[in-house]
Design an enzyme around this catalytic site. Structure first.
Site, mmCIF file in Angstrom:
data_model
loop_
_atom_site.group_PDB
_atom_site.id
_atom_site.type_symbol
_atom_site.label_atom_id
_atom_site.label_comp_id
_atom_site.label_asym_id
_atom_site.label_seq_id
_atom_site.Cartn_x
_atom_site.Cartn_y
_atom_site.Cartn_z
ATOM 1 N N LEU A 152 0.695 -1.251 0.155
ATOM 2 C CA LEU A 152 0.145 0.004 0.056
ATOM 3 C C LEU A 152 0.738 1.127 -0.081
ATOM 4 O O LEU A 152 1.867 1.267 0.664
ATOM 5 C CB LEU A 152 -0.861 -0.136 1.272
ATOM 6 C CG LEU A 152 -1.769 -0.994 1.381
ATOM 7 C CD1 LEU A 152 -2.927 -0.908 2.663
ATOM 8 C CD2 LEU A 152 -2.615 -1.350 0.127
ATOM 9 N N HIS A 153 0.372 2.166 -0.889
ATOM 10 C CA HIS A 153 1.070 3.598 -0.795
ATOM 11 C C HIS A 153 -0.325 4.668 -0.649
ATOM 12 O O HIS A 153 -1.259 4.375 -0.406
ATOM 13 C CB HIS A 153 1.829 3.667 -1.978
ATOM 14 C CG HIS A 153 1.306 3.385 -3.458
ATOM 15 N ND1 HIS A 153 0.048 4.166 -3.950
ATOM 16 C CD2 HIS A 153 1.295 2.566 -4.124
ATOM 17 C CE1 HIS A 153 -0.468 3.593 -4.857
ATOM 18 N NE2 HIS A 153 0.279 2.605 -5.225
ATOM 19 N N GLY A 171 -1.577 6.158 -2.676
ATOM 20 C CA GLY A 171 -2.811 6.203 -3.755
ATOM 21 C C GLY A 171 -3.697 5.356 -3.131
ATOM 22 O O GLY A 171 -5.090 5.701 -3.157
ATOM 23 N N HIS A 172 -3.314 4.376 -2.629
ATOM 24 C CA HIS A 172 -4.450 3.128 -2.106
ATOM 25 C C HIS A 172 -4.932 3.971 -0.846
ATOM 26 O O HIS A 172 -6.102 3.637 -0.596
ATOM 27 C CB HIS A 172 -3.907 1.776 -1.549
ATOM 28 C CG HIS A 172 -3.033 1.193 -2.719
ATOM 29 N ND1 HIS A 172 -1.567 1.036 -2.650
ATOM 30 C CD2 HIS A 172 -3.502 0.234 -3.640
ATOM 31 C CE1 HIS A 172 -1.148 0.176 -3.771
ATOM 32 N NE2 HIS A 172 -2.366 -0.035 -4.294
ATOM 33 N N GLN A 221 -4.155 -12.506 -13.022
ATOM 34 C CA GLN A 221 -3.791 -11.283 -13.877
ATOM 35 C C GLN A 221 -2.565 -11.036 -14.428
ATOM 36 O O GLN A 221 -1.984 -9.991 -15.008
ATOM 37 C CB GLN A 221 -4.598 -9.965 -13.220
ATOM 38 C CG GLN A 221 -3.736 -9.717 -12.240
ATOM 39 C CD GLN A 221 -4.543 -8.318 -11.298
ATOM 40 O OE1 GLN A 221 -5.760 -8.831 -10.522
ATOM 41 N NE2 GLN A 221 -4.236 -7.290 -11.372
HETATM 42 P P1 AMP Z 1 -3.166 -2.207 -7.177
HETATM 43 O O1 AMP Z 1 -2.795 -2.617 -5.615
HETATM 44 O O2 AMP Z 1 -2.069 -1.727 -7.857
HETATM 45 O O3 AMP Z 1 -4.142 -3.256 -7.825
HETATM 46 O O4 AMP Z 1 -4.173 -0.775 -7.104
HETATM 47 C C1 AMP Z 1 -5.304 -0.863 -6.182
HETATM 48 C C2 AMP Z 1 -6.160 0.313 -6.382
HETATM 49 O O5 AMP Z 1 -5.486 1.391 -6.382
HETATM 50 C C3 AMP Z 1 -6.376 0.310 -8.052
HETATM 51 O O6 AMP Z 1 -7.785 0.860 -8.060
HETATM 52 C C4 AMP Z 1 -5.483 1.293 -8.585
HETATM 53 O O7 AMP Z 1 -5.943 1.914 -9.443
HETATM 54 C C5 AMP Z 1 -5.439 2.380 -7.323
HETATM 55 N N1 AMP Z 1 -4.204 3.093 -7.471
HETATM 56 C C6 AMP Z 1 -3.135 2.516 -7.457
HETATM 57 N N2 AMP Z 1 -1.994 3.538 -7.721
HETATM 58 C C7 AMP Z 1 -2.662 4.726 -7.555
HETATM 59 C C8 AMP Z 1 -2.461 6.223 -7.465
HETATM 60 N N3 AMP Z 1 -1.055 6.561 -7.738
HETATM 61 N N4 AMP Z 1 -3.437 7.028 -7.522
HETATM 62 C C9 AMP Z 1 -4.768 6.626 -7.322
HETATM 63 N N5 AMP Z 1 -4.870 5.359 -7.311
HETATM 64 C C10 AMP Z 1 -4.102 4.416 -7.420
#
Ligand code: AMP
Length: 256
Positions: free
Chosen positions: A10-11, A13-14, A38
């Site tokens: 998690l960062h 964005g999440h 995926q």
């Molecule tokens: P992931 O863990 O990469 O599958 O991402 C989980 C959710 O977080 C997905 O809906 C991504 O689009 C969203 N996400 C990932 N990176 C960002 C970001 N930098 N800004 C906003 N949402 C993000």
């Protein structure tokens, strides 16, 4: 209930999606599941960063009420064969370069929606095509889920936050913000009336000069992802490029 599906690591964005889900829905459920279906056979499934304890602490700080961390066995067992194929929107761009990727994404999201009982599901615009694929699926299969698409969260230098940024070497990290810079320049140039084709080839040259292996840089209709050659009211610039072995994607609104 707000639901935020993630693959962990998690960062901000999440965490922004989680805070927004909590604020808008009153409660927030997340899932952390590195979904094997995926990833392509040569992709980074095995080395994808996994850090559950840290993730759970961050999620708790962001106000998450429930975290669902299913095993691969729980999600697929040995007998699961049903998949969701979304159609044309899933076979272009990312879908063309990563065969089966969106089938994996759509199938796991559908299953997670059912298991969690998602009211409103939150996705990031960072994965723009993924948002359109999920939207198409939810609409076509009349899934009782609302979707919220949230803005991309970026580092101060413009680089979109991504779990995969952790793969970048120090030198690659210095070059990485160029991806967003080129998107912004291309948006401004298209807005100023410079021919789209010229703008895109210049953008590709700029990225190559910074060491990127460009997979695509395109100006597309924001709903269909079909390439367009004139400024559009609902236009989007999308890019995928590799720095060393790390694949980065990004996109910006480019509607005029
Ligand atoms: P992931 O863990 O990469 O599958 O991402 C989980 C959710 O977080 C997905 O809906 C991504 O689009 C969203 N996400 C990932 N990176 C960002 C970001 N930098 N800004 C906003 N949402 C993000």
């Amino acid at each position: 209930m707000g639901f935020v599906p993630t693959m962990g690591a998690l960062h901000e964005g999440h965490l922004t999606l989680m805070r927004q889900a909590r604020a808008e829905c009153g409660s927030c459920v997340i899932s952390i599941f590195v979904n094997p279906t995926q990833f392509g056979p040569t992709e980074d499934y095995n080395k994808y960063p996994r850090m559950e304890d840290r993730d759970l602490a961050l999620a708790a700080d962001a106000g998450v009420d429930v975290a669902f961390l299913p095993s691969v066995d729980t999600m697929y067992g040995n007998t699961s064969t049903t998949t969701i194929s979304v159609g044309p929107i899933a076979s272009m761009w990312e879908g063309a370069l990563r065969p089966g990727h969106f089938e994996g994404v759509a199938t796991v999201c559908a299953k997670l929606f059912h298991m969690v009982g998602a009211g409103t599901a939150y996705f990031g615009a960072k994965d723009y095509q993924q948002c359109l694929v999920i939207r198409r699926m939810v609409e076509d299969l009349a899934m009782p889920v609302r979707l919220r698409i949230c803005e991309t969260v970026r580092e101060s230098d413009g680089l979109a936050l991504s779990s995969r940024n952790a793969y970048l070497s120090e030198q690659e990290r210095v070059a990485a913000p160029m991806l967003y810079k080129v998107l912004c320049e291309a948006r401004d140039e298209i807005g100023n009336g410079r021919p789209v084709e010229e703008v895109l080839s210049l953008g590709i040259e700029r990225l190559k000069a910074c060491g990127f292996g460009v997979q695509y840089l395109a100006y597309v209709d924001a709903d269909t992802l079909d390439p367009v050659s004139k400024p559009l009211r609902k236009g989007r610039l999308i890019v995928a490029a590799k720095l060393g072995s790390t694949r980065l994607i990004d996109n910006v609104d480019a509607g005029f």
